[in-house]
Design a protein around this motif. Structure first.
Motif, PDB file in Angstrom:
ATOM      1  N   GLY A  39      24.774  41.366  17.696  1.00 17.87           N
ATOM      2  CA  GLY A  39      25.890  40.535  17.264  1.00 17.87           C
ATOM      3  C   GLY A  39      27.020  40.630  18.272  1.00 17.87           C
ATOM      4  N   ASP A  40      27.790  39.534  18.380  1.00 24.20           N
ATOM      5  CA  ASP A  40      28.863  39.504  19.367  1.00 24.20           C
ATOM      6  C   ASP A  40      29.961  38.569  18.867  1.00 24.20           C
ATOM      7  N   TYR A  41      31.206  38.982  19.038  1.00 25.25           N
ATOM      8  CA  TYR A  41      32.357  38.143  18.693  1.00 25.25           C
ATOM      9  C   TYR A  41      33.248  38.045  19.921  1.00 25.25           C
ATOM     10  N   GLU A  42      33.639  36.807  20.242  1.00 20.31           N
ATOM     11  CA  GLU A  42      34.392  36.571  21.472  1.00 20.31           C
ATOM     12  C   GLU A  42      35.550  35.627  21.196  1.00 20.31           C
ATOM     13  N   GLN A  43      36.707  35.933  21.772  1.00 21.10           N
ATOM     14  CA  GLN A  43      37.875  35.046  21.747  1.00 21.10           C
ATOM     15  C   GLN A  43      38.208  34.641  23.176  1.00 21.10           C
ATOM     16  N   ARG A  44      38.415  33.342  23.350  1.00 21.52           N
ATOM     17  CA  ARG A  44      38.719  32.834  24.686  1.00 21.52           C
ATOM     18  C   ARG A  44      39.972  31.968  24.661  1.00 21.52           C
ATOM     19  N   ASP A  45      40.758  32.092  25.709  1.00 20.63           N
ATOM     20  CA  ASP A  45      41.875  31.194  25.959  1.00 20.63           C
ATOM     21  C   ASP A  45      41.452  30.207  27.041  1.00 20.63           C
ATOM     22  N   GLY A  46      41.992  29.021  26.974  1.00 19.02           N
ATOM     23  CA  GLY A  46      41.673  28.036  28.003  1.00 19.02           C
ATOM     24  C   GLY A  46      42.464  26.761  27.793  1.00 19.02           C
ATOM     25  N   GLN A  47      42.746  26.071  28.865  1.00 17.01           N
ATOM     26  CA  GLN A  47      43.505  24.832  28.799  1.00 17.01           C
ATOM     27  C   GLN A  47      42.839  23.763  29.649  1.00 17.01           C
ATOM     28  N   ALA A  48      42.917  22.543  29.148  1.00 19.83           N
ATOM     29  CA  ALA A  48      42.526  21.372  29.932  1.00 19.83           C
ATOM     30  C   ALA A  48      43.789  20.654  30.371  1.00 19.83           C
ATOM     31  N   ASN A  49      43.817  20.177  31.589  1.00 21.70           N
ATOM     32  CA  ASN A  49      44.998  19.519  32.139  1.00 21.70           C
ATOM     33  C   ASN A  49      44.601  18.191  32.768  1.00 21.70           C
ATOM     34  N   GLU A  60      41.185  38.317  31.766  1.00 24.74           N
ATOM     35  CA  GLU A  60      42.085  37.184  31.619  1.00 24.74           C
ATOM     36  C   GLU A  60      41.521  36.147  30.651  1.00 24.74           C
ATOM     37  N   GLY A  61      42.211  35.970  29.531  1.00 24.36           N
ATOM     38  CA  GLY A  61      41.808  34.962  28.563  1.00 24.36           C
ATOM     39  C   GLY A  61      40.549  35.278  27.797  1.00 24.36           C
ATOM     40  N   LEU A  62      40.123  36.548  27.750  1.00 21.64           N
ATOM     41  CA  LEU A  62      38.869  36.900  27.093  1.00 21.64           C
ATOM     42  C   LEU A  62      38.978  38.255  26.419  1.00 21.64           C
TER      43      LEU A  62
END
Length: 684
Positions: A418-428, A669-671
């Motif tokens: 099992g794995d849980y992941e949070q990511r940040d990210g932006q589209a421009n 970064e972002g993860l």
């Protein structure tokens, strides 16, 4: 003085202070030339102090007839006065102050009627028709305005301008409870300050500046109304403009400003609907002068599935226009997330296979050195080669034969993960001169089971080498939730693959090929989309184990992982579909594992800790081109991240049954992620 009307037998008393009418009959003539309407009935008092009170029942036609002397005092109306006409051009009716009490009415003025008030007009009644009031207007009732009001006007209730033209106004102040209705008319004032509501229909004009902290309402279910403000427009706190848009016909209500626009005003638009992706719609505001930043914002930005309707300012040769535009929503840009998330499921499940190879390799290397045959021979070889004086020993060492290939040792294994992941990210992206940023952060939970069968061949070319070959299969499920959109992505499907590891002494090399056959369901409010992505995985790992004192070891490793994601068919960004495009990623990693082992009660325990860094060296899923607009997607390329694993193996030396448990975390970064794995294996 007492006058008795013989026809009506009504007593009238005339004094210096007032004339009291108890009842008036048809054709009654007043002193001073004031005539009452034929058929009118009621009572009125006229006083020489300039205060006249009229209570009249309107009967058509009624008038002030003939060359009458027009009263010049104050007028207070507490009844109704209607259908008036003045035969004398330019005559003045009620030239002083005009007051209507509650219930007082002046309405339905006929052509040519002039109410020329040199004083002020105070309306407390129901309706007043005012023409040429040089003293201004204070309204707490309902006023139908026509003509010239040269004084300041304060409205607290209703001013009906309609299609008329009001000119030479002073300052027009519309209070918080005031309503001004314009239906194709014009208001010319020194300045207009609106804290209430200005309702507009048709093509209407305000020939002045406009300071707004209330509502300018053009919404009436019909697109195409326009309000022209010839002066400057200032939006104070609470400033709102309501407009209609007809997306089918491409028409919209419009505010045209001849001067500058400043402050901040919210546009609430009814009838918004998306057009084609990245197209500009109808103008809502046109400004000829300068415009301050954020002078107009869309109060109800529309997110419809994959598309959003937004407000974009566009520079023109003479000023700025504010128009609606259709761009991709967060949900519409989630196709790149689908590719990245699918690849994450592969990276996670690949790690399960590499764990199996590492555990098996460690066990085999320990078993070889613990044996009494090949291990002892190898140890004797090393001693003989290093002996400087014994040619016999050297000869014996040289004559030692290579170890023969050992019989295959099959094993089966199964592991859950099992794995849980949070990511940040932006589209421009930049569209119509405006920069847009979309938050593509998401949360992903992945789980599955994997098992396989493998065999070990030892002593292939030397006494200390070996080969492991195996087949694996499994099933993965994963769920993605976007942070800024009620959008979910659900992955599931089987995996099949083959793996192998070769070790020679303390060197080892691992290789994995795996295919993930996934199904994908994307759910967006109002729509859904399905696809069948396939992940092709090729991964390798190389390392060397340094044996340390007291049964400790350190094992530096490095590796590459390549994942190619192919969708069953590519899709474009439309109002009903998310753009899904094939993509690949190449990830490099390097680190070291440190561990030890001990044996207790026929159980060998092997705890270890792995720390490594990894980075996506190349990827093709970081840009999207839609209708000529380039969109920069979130990318992991060039972002160094870390991973820490803590694991323990427990092996029963008598039965060949072993267990495994691991916890890990990835960060950078972002993860941020946490995960765990557990399983068991049996070796014959």
């Amino acid at each position: 003085m007492r006058i008795v009307d013989r026809a009506s037998d009504t007593a009238r008393t005339i004094s210096n202070d007032e004339i009291c009418w108890r009842r008036l009959t048809t054709g009654a003539i007043l002193a001073g030339g004031l005539a009452l309407a034929s058929g009118a009935a009621g009572a009125a008092t006229v006083g020489s102090d300039g205060q006249e009170t009229a209570t009249m029942t309107p009967t058509r036609p009624s008038d002030y007839a003939g060359a009458a002397t027009i009263p010049t005092g104050n007028l207070r109306i507490d009844g109704s006065l209607s259908h008036m006409s003045l035969p004398v051009s330019g005559a003045t009716l009620w030239a002083a102050n005009l007051t209507t009490d509650v219930g007082g009415v002046i309405n339905d003025l006929s052509a040519g009627v002039t109410l020329d008030n040199s004083g002020s007009v105070a309306n407390n009644g129901t309706q007043v028709g005012v023409v040429n009031s040089t003293g201004g207007l204070t309204n707490t009732g309902i006023v139908d305005l026509r003509g010239l009001i040269s004084g300041n006007t304060v409205n607290g209730t209703v001013l009906n301008v309609g299609a008329s033209t009001l000119f030479d106004l002073g300052d027009l102040t519309n209070g918080a409870t005031g309503i001004i209705n314009i239906a194709g008319g014009t208001i010319a004032a020194a300045a207009i300050i609106n804290a209430g509501t200005i309702s507009v229909s048709g093509l209407s004009t305000i020939n002045s500046s406009l300071t707004n902290s209330g509502l300018i309402n053009l919404q009436n279910g019909v697109a195409g109304d326009r309000l022209t403000v010839t002066g400057n427009f200032v939006g104070l706190a609470g400033s709102t403009i309501a407009l209609d848009v007809n997306a089918r016909t491409g028409t919209a209500d419009e505010i045209a400003i001849g001067g500058s626009a400043s402050g901040s005003t919210t546009l609430n638009v009814a009838g918004l609907a998306p057009g084609n992706p990245f197209t500009v719609g109808s103008n809502l505001v046109v400004v000829q002068g300068s415009t301050s930043p954020n002078a107009f914002t869309l109060g109800n930005p529309l997110n419809l599935g994959t598309l959003s309707v937004v407000l974009v300012p566009q520079a023109t040769a003479t000023g700025v226009t504010f128009a609606t535009a259709t761009v991709a929503s967060v949900a519409g840009l989630s196709g790149s997330i689908a590719t990245s998330a699918a690849q994450t499921t592969s990276f996670v499940s690949n790690g399960v296979a590499f764990d199996r190879m590492a555990d098996l390799r460690n066990s085999l290397s320990r078993n070889l050195y613990q044996g009494t045959g090949v291990a002892a021979m190898a140890y004797a070889q090393e001693l003989a080669k290093n002996d400087p004086i014994s040619s016999y020993v050297r000869a014996e060492a040289a004559s030692v034969a290579s170890a023969s290939i050992g019989s295959p040792k099959p094993a089966v294994w199964i592991r859950g993960y099992g794995d849980y992941e949070q990511r940040d990210g932006q589209a421009n992206f930049n569209f119509a001169g405006t920069n847009f940023t979309s938050n593509l952060g998401y949360r992903q939970g992945t789980g599955g089971v994997m098992g396989g069968i493998d065999s070990v061949w030892s002593g292939l070319t030397t006494a200390t080498d070996g080969l492991v070959l195996g087949l694996l299969g499994g099933y993965t499920t994963s769920r993605v939730e976007l942070r800024d959109s009620p959008t979910t992505q659900a992955f599931s499907g089987p995996s099949v693959g083959a793996y192998g590891t070769y070790f020679a002494g303390n060197w080892f090399f691992d290789l994995l090929f795996k295919v993930d056959l996934l199904s994908l369901d994307i759910n967006i409010p109002g729509m859904s989309q399905s696809a069948n992505p396939i992940n092709y995985n090729l991964a390798s790992n190389i390392g060397y184990k340094f044996d340390l004192a007291n049964r400790y070891y350190i094992e530096p490793t490095a590796g590459l992982e390549y994942v190619r994601t192919n969708f069953d068919h590519a899709t474009a960004l439309t109002a009903t579909s998310v753009a899904l495009n094939d993509g690949d990623a190449l990830r490099a990693r390097a680190g070291a594992r440190i561990g030890t082992e001990w044996v207790t009660s026929n159980m060998r325990v092997e705890p270890s800790l792995l720390a490594q860094v990894y980075e996506v060296a190349a990827a093709t899923n970081n840009a999207l081109l839609v209708n000529g607009t380039s969109i920069s997607m979130p990318s992991d390329v060039g972002r160094a991240r870390g991973e820490v694993q803590g694991l323990v193996n427990v092996l029963n030396l008598q039965t060949g049954l072993s267990g495994f448990a691991r916890v890990d975390t990835r960060f950078g970064e972002g993860l941020l992620s946490v995960g765990g794995r557990a399983g068991m294996r049996y070796q014959w």
